[in-house]
Design a protein around this motif. Structure first.
Motif, PDB file in Angstrom:
ATOM      1  N   SER A 180       0.836  -1.205   0.000  1.00 13.81           N
ATOM      2  CA  SER A 180       0.000   0.000   0.000  1.00 13.81           C
ATOM      3  C   SER A 180       0.868   1.252   0.000  1.00 13.81           C
ATOM      4  CB  SER A 180      -0.921   0.010   1.225  1.00 13.81           C
ATOM      5  OG  SER A 180      -1.613   1.237   1.309  1.00 13.81           O
ATOM      6  N   TYR A 181       0.962   1.894  -1.151  1.00 19.99           N
ATOM      7  CA  TYR A 181       1.761   3.121  -1.247  1.00 19.99           C
ATOM      8  C   TYR A 181       1.233   4.203  -0.318  1.00 19.99           C
ATOM      9  CZ  TYR A 181       3.878   1.105  -5.452  1.00 19.99           C
ATOM     10  OH  TYR A 181       4.540   0.289  -6.324  1.00 19.99           O
ATOM     11  N   ILE A 182      -0.080   4.304  -0.216  1.00 23.01           N
ATOM     12  CA  ILE A 182      -0.657   5.381   0.610  1.00 23.01           C
ATOM     13  C   ILE A 182      -0.345   5.159   2.086  1.00 23.01           C
ATOM     14  CG2 ILE A 182      -2.958   4.300   0.789  1.00 23.01           C
ATOM     15  CD1 ILE A 182      -4.092   7.203   0.727  1.00 23.01           C
ATOM     16  N   LEU A 183      -0.443   3.922   2.552  1.00 19.97           N
ATOM     17  CA  LEU A 183      -0.099   3.649   3.951  1.00 19.97           C
ATOM     18  C   LEU A 183       1.390   3.880   4.199  1.00 19.97           C
ATOM     19  CD1 LEU A 183      -2.070   0.488   5.151  1.00 19.97           C
ATOM     20  CD2 LEU A 183      -2.291   2.842   5.951  1.00 19.97           C
ATOM     21  N   PHE A 184       2.206   3.425   3.263  1.00 17.09           N
ATOM     22  CA  PHE A 184       3.646   3.646   3.399  1.00 17.09           C
ATOM     23  C   PHE A 184       3.939   5.136   3.516  1.00 17.09           C
ATOM     24  CE2 PHE A 184       7.704   4.754   1.427  1.00 17.09           C
ATOM     25  CZ  PHE A 184       8.587   4.033   2.227  1.00 17.09           C
ATOM     26  N   PHE A 185       3.335   5.946   2.650  1.00 16.00           N
ATOM     27  CA  PHE A 185       3.586   7.389   2.654  1.00 16.00           C
ATOM     28  C   PHE A 185       3.135   8.010   3.982  1.00 16.00           C
ATOM     29  CE2 PHE A 185       2.079  11.732   1.929  1.00 16.00           C
ATOM     30  CZ  PHE A 185       3.256  12.322   1.497  1.00 16.00           C
ATOM     31  N   ILE A 186       1.968   7.638   4.456  1.00 17.11           N
ATOM     32  CA  ILE A 186       1.446   8.192   5.716  1.00 17.11           C
ATOM     33  C   ILE A 186       2.350   7.814   6.889  1.00 17.11           C
ATOM     34  CG2 ILE A 186      -0.447   8.021   7.399  1.00 17.11           C
ATOM     35  CD1 ILE A 186      -2.343   7.727   4.942  1.00 17.11           C
ATOM     36  N   ILE A 187       2.749   6.552   6.948  1.00 12.94           N
ATOM     37  CA  ILE A 187       3.539   6.073   8.085  1.00 12.94           C
ATOM     38  C   ILE A 187       4.966   6.619   8.054  1.00 12.94           C
ATOM     39  CG2 ILE A 187       4.421   4.028   9.275  1.00 12.94           C
ATOM     40  CD1 ILE A 187       1.253   4.650   9.306  1.00 12.94           C
ATOM     41  N   ILE A 188       5.600   6.628   6.896  1.00 12.96           N
ATOM     42  CA  ILE A 188       6.971   7.147   6.823  1.00 12.96           C
ATOM     43  C   ILE A 188       6.997   8.654   7.081  1.00 12.96           C
ATOM     44  CG2 ILE A 188       7.097   7.588   4.319  1.00 12.96           C
ATOM     45  CD1 ILE A 188       9.920   6.032   6.381  1.00 12.96           C
ATOM     46  N   THR A 189       5.962   9.354   6.608  1.00 18.07           N
ATOM     47  CA  THR A 189       5.870  10.794   6.857  1.00 18.07           C
ATOM     48  C   THR A 189       5.694  11.073   8.344  1.00 18.07           C
ATOM     49  OG1 THR A 189       4.920  11.183   4.668  1.00 18.07           O
ATOM     50  CG2 THR A 189       4.607  12.918   6.317  1.00 18.07           C
ATOM     51  N   SER A 190       4.847  10.284   8.997  1.00 16.86           N
ATOM     52  CA  SER A 190       4.642  10.485  10.442  1.00 16.86           C
ATOM     53  C   SER A 190       5.934  10.194  11.207  1.00 16.86           C
ATOM     54  CB  SER A 190       3.496   9.611  10.953  1.00 16.86           C
ATOM     55  OG  SER A 190       3.814   8.236  10.870  1.00 16.86           O
ATOM     56  N   TRP A 191       6.678   9.169  10.781  1.00 20.37           N
ATOM     57  CA  TRP A 191       7.952   8.861  11.429  1.00 20.37           C
ATOM     58  C   TRP A 191       8.910  10.036  11.285  1.00 20.37           C
ATOM     59  CZ3 TRP A 191      13.113   8.823  10.818  1.00 20.37           C
ATOM     60  CH2 TRP A 191      13.874   8.062  11.710  1.00 20.37           C
ATOM     61  N   ILE A 192       9.013  10.565  10.077  1.00 18.39           N
ATOM     62  CA  ILE A 192       9.947  11.674   9.812  1.00 18.39           C
ATOM     63  C   ILE A 192       9.586  12.901  10.642  1.00 18.39           C
ATOM     64  CG2 ILE A 192      10.672  13.340   8.053  1.00 18.39           C
ATOM     65  CD1 ILE A 192      10.453  10.984   6.015  1.00 18.39           C
ATOM     66  N   ILE A 193       8.303  13.219  10.724  1.00 16.17           N
ATOM     67  CA  ILE A 193       7.868  14.402  11.480  1.00 16.17           C
ATOM     68  C   ILE A 193       8.201  14.251  12.964  1.00 16.17           C
ATOM     69  CG2 ILE A 193       5.836  15.693  12.284  1.00 16.17           C
ATOM     70  CD1 ILE A 193       4.622  15.148   9.471  1.00 16.17           C
ATOM     71  N   VAL A 194       7.852  13.094  13.537  1.00 17.20           N
ATOM     72  CA  VAL A 194       8.133  12.874  14.970  1.00 17.20           C
ATOM     73  C   VAL A 194       9.634  12.879  15.220  1.00 17.20           C
ATOM     74  CG1 VAL A 194       7.901  11.279  16.916  1.00 17.20           C
ATOM     75  CG2 VAL A 194       5.979  11.616  15.341  1.00 17.20           C
ATOM     76  N   PHE A 195      10.399  12.240  14.327  1.00 21.00           N
ATOM     77  CA  PHE A 195      11.850  12.190  14.517  1.00 21.00           C
ATOM     78  C   PHE A 195      12.481  13.578  14.405  1.00 21.00           C
ATOM     79  CE2 PHE A 195      16.254  11.544  13.155  1.00 21.00           C
ATOM     80  CZ  PHE A 195      16.701  10.738  14.192  1.00 21.00           C
ATOM     81  N   ALA A 196      11.986  14.382  13.476  1.00 20.14           N
ATOM     82  CA  ALA A 196      12.515  15.743  13.323  1.00 20.14           C
ATOM     83  C   ALA A 196      12.310  16.563  14.591  1.00 20.14           C
ATOM     84  CB  ALA A 196      11.853  16.431  12.133  1.00 20.14           C
ATOM     85  N   ILE A 197      11.231  16.289  15.300  1.00 24.35           N
ATOM     86  CA  ILE A 197      10.931  17.028  16.530  1.00 24.35           C
ATOM     87  C   ILE A 197      11.658  16.443  17.732  1.00 24.35           C
ATOM     88  CG2 ILE A 197       9.074  17.624  18.161  1.00 24.35           C
ATOM     89  CD1 ILE A 197       7.177  17.596  15.671  1.00 24.35           C
ATOM     90  N   ALA A 198      11.580  15.121  17.893  1.00 29.87           N
ATOM     91  CA  ALA A 198      12.064  14.483  19.128  1.00 29.87           C
ATOM     92  C   ALA A 198      13.461  13.883  19.026  1.00 29.87           C
ATOM     93  CB  ALA A 198      11.082  13.400  19.561  1.00 29.87           C
ATOM     94  N   ARG A 199      13.909  13.525  17.828  1.00 28.94           N
ATOM     95  CA  ARG A 199      15.206  12.880  17.604  1.00 28.94           C
ATOM     96  C   ARG A 199      15.314  11.540  18.324  1.00 28.94           C
ATOM     97  NH1 ARG A 199      17.502  14.623  13.258  1.00 28.94           N
ATOM     98  NH2 ARG A 199      19.516  13.880  14.010  1.00 28.94           N
ATOM     99  N   ILE A 200      14.172  10.851  18.486  1.00 29.72           N
ATOM    100  CA  ILE A 200      14.164   9.532  19.123  1.00 29.72           C
ATOM    101  C   ILE A 200      13.514   8.556  18.147  1.00 29.72           C
ATOM    102  CG2 ILE A 200      13.400   8.152  21.082  1.00 29.72           C
ATOM    103  CD1 ILE A 200      13.268  10.717  22.732  1.00 29.72           C
ATOM    104  N   SER A 201      14.308   7.637  17.625  1.00 28.16           N
ATOM    105  CA  SER A 201      13.833   6.712  16.604  1.00 28.16           C
ATOM    106  C   SER A 201      12.696   5.830  17.107  1.00 28.16           C
ATOM    107  CB  SER A 201      14.986   5.840  16.112  1.00 28.16           C
ATOM    108  OG  SER A 201      14.536   4.908  15.155  1.00 28.16           O
ATOM    109  N   SER A 202      12.836   5.304  18.320  1.00 33.12           N
ATOM    110  CA  SER A 202      11.809   4.397  18.849  1.00 33.12           C
ATOM    111  C   SER A 202      10.479   5.117  19.040  1.00 33.12           C
ATOM    112  CB  SER A 202      12.268   3.775  20.167  1.00 33.12           C
ATOM    113  OG  SER A 202      12.493   4.779  21.147  1.00 33.12           O
TER     114      SER A 202
END
Length: 192
Positions: free
Chosen positions: A117-139
Motif C-alpha cells: 500500500s503506497y498510501i499507507l507507506f507514505f502516511i507512516i513514513i511521513t509520520s515517522w519523519i515528522i516525529v523524529f525531526a521534533i524528538a530525535r528519538i527513533s523508537s
C-alpha cells in the motif's frame, strides 16, 4: 500443509537476513550488537556514525521484506498474514545469529507497507519523519507511527490486508518493549 510450511519458511529465512551485521562487516564498523540497544537494525548502525551504512541497512531490511511479500502474493496468497508475521519474526529472531537476537523489525515493516500500500507507506513514513525531526528519538517515532497506522487502517475505506497490518503493528510494539520502558523512565537515547 506443505505449501503453507514452504511459504512460512521462505518468509522467515528472508526476514532473517541480518542486513545490519552484513553491512557493519562490509564497512568495518565493528560489532554493532555491542553498542546502543544491541539491535542489528539501521538505527544501531546509525549510532556508529556511518549514516550511509545505516541507509544501506534500512534499504536492505525493507527490500528483503518486499521480496518476501511479492513471493507470498504470487505463490502463497492464502497465507498472506502468516507470511507477514514470519517476515517480522525472522527479522527480530534471525536463525543466522547467536541467541536469535536481531533488530526491531521496523524497516522490514515499512517494506511490507511499500509492497502492499503506497498510501499507507507514505502516511507512516511521513509520520515517522515528522516525529523524529521534533524528538530525535527513533523508537518514539516508530511507536507513534504504529498508532497512526492503527487509526489510518480503521478510518480509510477499501484498505486490503487490514488484519495483517494490525498484527504487524502489534509485533512492532512488542519488539519495542524495552524502548517503551526507557521512554517512560526518560533513558531512551537521542539520535544526533
Amino acid at each position: 500443509m506443505l505449501i503453507t510450511l514452504i511459504g512460512i519458511l521462505i518468509s522467515y529465512l528472508l526476514g532473517s537476513i541480518p542486513s545490519g551485521i552484513i553491512v557493519a562487516k562490509l564497512f568495518n564498523l565493528g560489532e554493532i550488537r555491542d553498542i546502543g540497544s544491541g539491535s542489528t537494525g539501521a538505527t544501531n548502525v546509525f549510532r556508529t556514525g556511518n549514516y550511509f551504512a545505516s541507509g544501506i541497512t534500512f534499504i536492505a531490511d525493507a527490500l528483503k521484506a518486499i521480496i518476501a511479500i511479492k513471493i507470498c502474493q504470487s505463490y502463497y496468497p492464502d497465507i498472506f498474514i502468516l507470511c507477514v508475521i514470519f517476515i517480522l519474526i525472522g527479522h527480530i529472531f534471525p536463525i543466522w545469529l547467536k541467541n536469535f537476537s536481531g533488530g526491531k523489525g521496523y524497516a522490514s515493516f515499512l517494506g511490507i507497507l511499500l509492497a502492499t500500500s503506497y498510501i499507507l507507506f507514505f502516511i507512516i513514513i511521513t509520520s515517522w519523519i515528522i516525529v523524529f525531526a521534533i524528538a530525535r528519538i527513533s523508537s518514539l517515532s516508530a511507536l507513534l507511527s504504529i498508532i497512526i497506522l492503527f487509526v489510518t487502517v480503521t478510518l480509510l475505506p477499501d484498505i486490503k490486508y487490514v488484519e495483517a497490518y494490525y498484527i504487524a503493528g502489534l509485533i512492532i510494539l512488542i519488539s519495542h518493549a524495552k524502548n517503551i520502558l526507557r521512554l517512560i523512565t526518560g533513558k531512551e537515547e537521542l539520535l544526533k
